[in-house]
Design an enzyme around this catalytic site. Sequence first.
Site, PDB file in Angstrom:
ATOM      1  N   GLY A  78      -1.251  -1.668   6.546  1.00  0.00           N
ATOM      2  CA  GLY A  78      -1.235  -2.877   7.359  1.00  0.00           C
ATOM      3  C   GLY A  78      -2.602  -3.521   7.393  1.00  0.00           C
ATOM      4  CB  THR A 115      -0.870  -0.033   1.280  1.00  0.00           C
ATOM      5  OG1 THR A 115      -1.823  -1.071   1.132  1.00  0.00           O
ATOM      6  CG2 THR A 115      -1.582   1.283   1.545  1.00  0.00           C
TER       7      THR A 115
HETATM    8  N1  ASP Z   1      -4.336  -1.441   4.783  1.00  0.00           N
HETATM    9  C1  ASP Z   1      -4.565  -2.089   3.523  1.00  0.00           C
HETATM   10  C2  ASP Z   1      -5.911  -2.768   3.563  1.00  0.00           C
HETATM   11  O1  ASP Z   1      -6.208  -3.416   4.552  1.00  0.00           O
HETATM   12  C3  ASP Z   1      -3.530  -3.124   3.175  1.00  0.00           C
HETATM   13  C4  ASP Z   1      -2.093  -2.730   3.377  1.00  0.00           C
HETATM   14  O2  ASP Z   1      -1.791  -1.641   3.831  1.00  0.00           O
HETATM   15  O3  ASP Z   1      -1.237  -3.531   3.043  1.00  0.00           O
HETATM   16  O4  ASP Z   1      -6.613  -2.696   2.589  1.00  0.00           O
END
Ligand code: ASP
Length: 313
Positions: free
Chosen positions: A238, A186
Amino acid sequence: MSSSSSIPVRAALPEPIRFERFPASEHVVLVHGGAGAVPEASRAAHAAGCLRAAHAGAEVLRAGGRALDAVCAAVIVLEDDPLFNAGTGACLDESGALSLDAAVMDGQRLDAGAVACLPAFANPVRIALRVLEAGGPILLSGEGARVYAVAQGFAPAGDAMVTSAARPNLADAKTRGATLGWAGGTVGAVARDARGHVAAATSTGGKTNKKIGRVGDTPILGAGTYADDALGAASATGDGEAFMRLLLSKSAVDALAAGRADAAREVIAHLGARLGALGGILLVSPRGEASFARNTETMSYGVVGPGFEVCGT
Ligand code: ASP
């Protein structure tokens, strides 16, 4: 073509927290390229991508531009980079489709725009910015977001945004089970401009093999993205479900405003202690102190201000 596929699915346990804080700066841009576990061999490329993005944002600020435009400029660079799980290179949902989430927030007037479950458009953050500028609804999702984007002149992108490794990555997640489908990668940015305004933007494909219609924390104000000139700005990455349950971005800027300079470390410690969850967060205070924390093995980042630049994982 390389892609976020090289990033393993979620690690089992939180790592020791890494916390960094940079000196106050008249204007500053801090970006992340996702919390996760980037393999050693790819780390330099992830860090370099983040630094490139931070420079794109810093250029806006050097020219006297707004924090809002700086965070969008930075995120666009990362959405266009197939290394990251946003825009081109984003991960696929359980049906094999791109379903993109993005948000942008301006701390000056608390204006915000977001899209969720957007199909393939090259730069979801541009569409989120258009939603912000329109001044109506803040969050558009799915078919509504697509119709809005087309009506606003954005061209659907189709399969060109799916990198060569995205499909094998989905197949791999399916064999491991849907709950293990976190891709990492992300992207997000926070900035403070010379007028003292702050802004945040975040963009993601979410989790590999996520349920159709699943929305993560990224486009949810206060969870994955937040900005208020009186408090500071935050962009998270996350485990989205955990960030939503804890409203972590808003908690983080509230802690900053209460004078707790290590707010990033504090909220990531809470993320791990309360829910056993993984992630990272970027913050910038109203005075221009950038900081970040993560409890994952890596979170690539880049920060640029007058006379300094740093990047790493
Ligand atoms: N926070 C993002 C989600 O849950 C994923 C990530 O940051 O890797 O969609």
